[in-house]
Design a protein around this motif. Sequence first.
Motif, mmCIF file in Angstrom:
data_model
loop_
_atom_site.group_PDB
_atom_site.id
_atom_site.type_symbol
_atom_site.label_atom_id
_atom_site.label_comp_id
_atom_site.label_asym_id
_atom_site.label_seq_id
_atom_site.Cartn_x
_atom_site.Cartn_y
_atom_site.Cartn_z
ATOM 1 N N GLY A 6 -62.901 -73.533 12.886
ATOM 2 C CA GLY A 6 -63.788 -72.447 12.481
ATOM 3 C C GLY A 6 -63.047 -71.479 11.594
ATOM 4 N N LEU A 7 -63.755 -70.797 10.766
ATOM 5 C CA LEU A 7 -63.154 -69.824 9.868
ATOM 6 C C LEU A 7 -63.872 -68.504 10.028
ATOM 7 C CD1 LEU A 7 -62.983 -72.005 6.647
ATOM 8 C CD2 LEU A 7 -61.102 -71.475 8.190
ATOM 9 N N LEU A 8 -63.109 -67.445 10.057
ATOM 10 C CA LEU A 8 -63.667 -66.110 10.136
ATOM 11 C C LEU A 8 -63.588 -65.517 8.743
ATOM 12 C CD1 LEU A 8 -64.690 -64.154 12.322
ATOM 13 C CD2 LEU A 8 -62.430 -63.156 12.303
ATOM 14 N N SER A 9 -64.658 -64.973 8.270
ATOM 15 C CA SER A 9 -64.634 -64.403 6.929
ATOM 16 C C SER A 9 -65.064 -62.949 6.983
ATOM 17 C CB SER A 9 -65.567 -65.178 5.999
ATOM 18 O OG SER A 9 -66.902 -65.081 6.435
ATOM 19 N N GLU A 10 -64.598 -62.194 6.005
ATOM 20 C CA GLU A 10 -64.981 -60.801 5.881
ATOM 21 C C GLU A 10 -65.947 -60.672 4.722
ATOM 22 O OE1 GLU A 10 -61.770 -58.089 5.505
ATOM 23 O OE2 GLU A 10 -60.795 -58.760 7.340
ATOM 24 N N VAL A 11 -67.015 -59.943 4.957
ATOM 25 C CA VAL A 11 -67.997 -59.679 3.917
ATOM 26 C C VAL A 11 -68.075 -58.173 3.767
ATOM 27 C CG1 VAL A 11 -70.399 -59.941 3.229
ATOM 28 C CG2 VAL A 11 -69.292 -61.739 4.559
ATOM 29 N N ARG A 12 -67.759 -57.687 2.602
ATOM 30 C CA ARG A 12 -67.789 -56.241 2.379
ATOM 31 C C ARG A 12 -69.195 -55.821 1.996
ATOM 32 N NH1 ARG A 12 -62.992 -54.280 3.463
ATOM 33 N NH2 ARG A 12 -61.213 -55.590 3.020
ATOM 34 N N SER A 13 -69.694 -54.828 2.720
ATOM 35 C CA SER A 13 -71.034 -54.308 2.477
ATOM 36 C C SER A 13 -70.936 -52.795 2.424
ATOM 37 C CB SER A 13 -71.976 -54.752 3.591
ATOM 38 O OG SER A 13 -73.220 -54.123 3.463
ATOM 39 N N GLY A 14 -70.955 -52.235 1.249
ATOM 40 C CA GLY A 14 -70.792 -50.793 1.116
ATOM 41 C C GLY A 14 -69.405 -50.388 1.567
ATOM 42 N N SER A 15 -69.340 -49.447 2.520
ATOM 43 C CA SER A 15 -68.045 -48.965 2.988
ATOM 44 C C SER A 15 -67.557 -49.675 4.240
ATOM 45 C CB SER A 15 -68.145 -47.461 3.268
ATOM 46 O OG SER A 15 -69.091 -47.241 4.289
ATOM 47 N N SER A 16 -68.362 -50.594 4.791
ATOM 48 C CA SER A 16 -67.938 -51.261 6.025
ATOM 49 C C SER A 16 -67.670 -52.736 5.782
ATOM 50 C CB SER A 16 -68.994 -51.092 7.112
ATOM 51 O OG SER A 16 -70.173 -51.746 6.747
ATOM 52 N N THR A 17 -66.885 -53.305 6.668
ATOM 53 C CA THR A 17 -66.569 -54.722 6.607
ATOM 54 C C THR A 17 -67.269 -55.420 7.748
ATOM 55 O OG1 THR A 17 -64.408 -54.251 5.690
ATOM 56 C CG2 THR A 17 -64.712 -56.415 6.689
ATOM 57 N N VAL A 18 -67.953 -56.505 7.450
ATOM 58 C CA VAL A 18 -68.670 -57.259 8.468
ATOM 59 C C VAL A 18 -67.963 -58.587 8.659
ATOM 60 C CG1 VAL A 18 -70.858 -58.342 9.059
ATOM 61 C CG2 VAL A 18 -70.849 -56.199 7.781
ATOM 62 N N LEU A 19 -67.661 -58.908 9.911
ATOM 63 C CA LEU A 19 -67.031 -60.191 10.209
ATOM 64 C C LEU A 19 -68.112 -61.214 10.502
ATOM 65 C CD1 LEU A 19 -64.161 -59.045 12.568
ATOM 66 C CD2 LEU A 19 -63.998 -59.630 10.161
ATOM 67 N N SER A 20 -67.954 -62.380 9.948
ATOM 68 C CA SER A 20 -68.913 -63.447 10.237
ATOM 69 C C SER A 20 -68.142 -64.708 10.597
ATOM 70 C CB SER A 20 -69.816 -63.702 9.028
ATOM 71 O OG SER A 20 -69.063 -64.148 7.935
ATOM 72 N N GLU A 35 -59.680 -58.882 16.041
ATOM 73 C CA GLU A 35 -60.767 -58.896 15.052
ATOM 74 C C GLU A 35 -61.945 -58.047 15.530
ATOM 75 O OE1 GLU A 35 -59.969 -63.341 13.217
ATOM 76 O OE2 GLU A 35 -61.047 -63.116 15.110
ATOM 77 N N LEU A 36 -62.271 -58.145 16.802
ATOM 78 C CA LEU A 36 -63.368 -57.363 17.366
ATOM 79 C C LEU A 36 -63.062 -55.869 17.303
ATOM 80 C CD1 LEU A 36 -66.056 -57.118 18.825
ATOM 81 C CD2 LEU A 36 -64.860 -57.586 20.961
ATOM 82 N N LEU A 37 -61.863 -55.480 17.697
ATOM 83 C CA LEU A 37 -61.489 -54.062 17.663
ATOM 84 C C LEU A 37 -61.469 -53.523 16.238
ATOM 85 C CD1 LEU A 37 -58.656 -54.091 20.342
ATOM 86 C CD2 LEU A 37 -60.968 -53.137 20.587
ATOM 87 N N ALA A 42 -64.193 -50.113 12.171
ATOM 88 C CA ALA A 42 -64.857 -50.025 10.864
ATOM 89 C C ALA A 42 -66.278 -49.479 10.997
ATOM 90 C CB ALA A 42 -64.874 -51.400 10.192
ATOM 91 N N TRP A 43 -66.920 -49.749 12.131
ATOM 92 C CA TRP A 43 -68.276 -49.254 12.371
ATOM 93 C C TRP A 43 -68.294 -47.867 13.003
ATOM 94 C CZ3 TRP A 43 -70.301 -54.495 14.612
ATOM 95 C CH2 TRP A 43 -70.692 -55.318 13.544
ATOM 96 N N TYR A 95 -69.181 -62.064 26.162
ATOM 97 C CA TYR A 95 -68.196 -62.762 25.349
ATOM 98 C C TYR A 95 -67.967 -61.888 24.117
ATOM 99 C CZ TYR A 95 -68.663 -67.034 28.069
ATOM 100 O OH TYR A 95 -68.639 -67.954 29.077
ATOM 101 N N PRO A 96 -66.819 -62.024 23.435
ATOM 102 C CA PRO A 96 -66.544 -61.184 22.265
ATOM 103 C C PRO A 96 -67.650 -61.213 21.200
ATOM 104 C CG PRO A 96 -64.567 -62.376 22.898
ATOM 105 C CD PRO A 96 -65.689 -62.915 23.745
ATOM 106 N N GLU A 97 -68.235 -62.372 20.954
ATOM 107 C CA GLU A 97 -69.292 -62.476 19.942
ATOM 108 C C GLU A 97 -70.516 -61.650 20.330
ATOM 109 O OE1 GLU A 97 -67.678 -65.065 21.352
ATOM 110 O OE2 GLU A 97 -66.471 -65.698 19.643
ATOM 111 N N ASP A 98 -70.806 -61.561 21.624
ATOM 112 C CA ASP A 98 -71.937 -60.765 22.096
ATOM 113 C C ASP A 98 -71.642 -59.270 21.995
ATOM 114 O OD1 ASP A 98 -73.466 -63.057 22.702
ATOM 115 O OD2 ASP A 98 -72.419 -63.254 24.616
ATOM 116 N N VAL A 99 -70.382 -58.887 22.209
ATOM 117 C CA VAL A 99 -69.988 -57.490 22.030
ATOM 118 C C VAL A 99 -70.227 -57.084 20.587
ATOM 119 C CG1 VAL A 99 -68.066 -55.857 22.047
ATOM 120 C CG2 VAL A 99 -68.286 -57.521 23.879
ATOM 121 N N LEU A 100 -69.845 -57.955 19.653
ATOM 122 C CA LEU A 100 -70.037 -57.668 18.233
ATOM 123 C C LEU A 100 -71.514 -57.437 17.914
ATOM 124 C CD1 LEU A 100 -68.388 -57.439 15.603
ATOM 125 C CD2 LEU A 100 -68.967 -59.815 15.176
ATOM 126 N N LYS A 101 -72.386 -58.257 18.465
ATOM 127 C CA LYS A 101 -73.827 -58.085 18.255
ATOM 128 C C LYS A 101 -74.311 -56.761 18.847
ATOM 129 C CE LYS A 101 -74.618 -63.039 18.468
ATOM 130 N NZ LYS A 101 -75.156 -64.120 19.295
#
Length: 109
Positions: A6-20, A35-37, A42-43, A95-101
């Motif tokens: 799997g690969l984690l990527s960063e997508v820049r949206s305005g002033s924040s970074t979104v991990l996908s 990565e979660l922290l 950033a948020w 799980y970490p992914e659910d925390v992110l959501k």
Amino acid sequence: MKGCLGLLSEVRSGSSTVLSTRWSHGCLMALSKEELLSQARAWGFCCELDEQGESVIRPQEGNWRILSRPSVSNLGNGESRWLLVVDGSSQISFYPEDVLKFLKQRRRS
């Protein structure tokens, strides 16, 4: 079947970074604590350590926090879980992914 890639990527949206996350070979790569922290900061969430040295994520204002807790399982996979605490009462284990959501829904715009 080959291993899970799997690969984690960063997508820049305005002033924040979104991990996908990306799928590879039908598996989803787990989100690391760091990565979660990083995304929580950033948020606009406060990230700190508690008395046991575990990570805590909390809003600037509010009565809830999310605590990092190492998983205790028979498999010994060491996968971390996160615990939502509201007004001092444990509510749900994530799980970490659910925390992110969860954080994404509560971030400052």
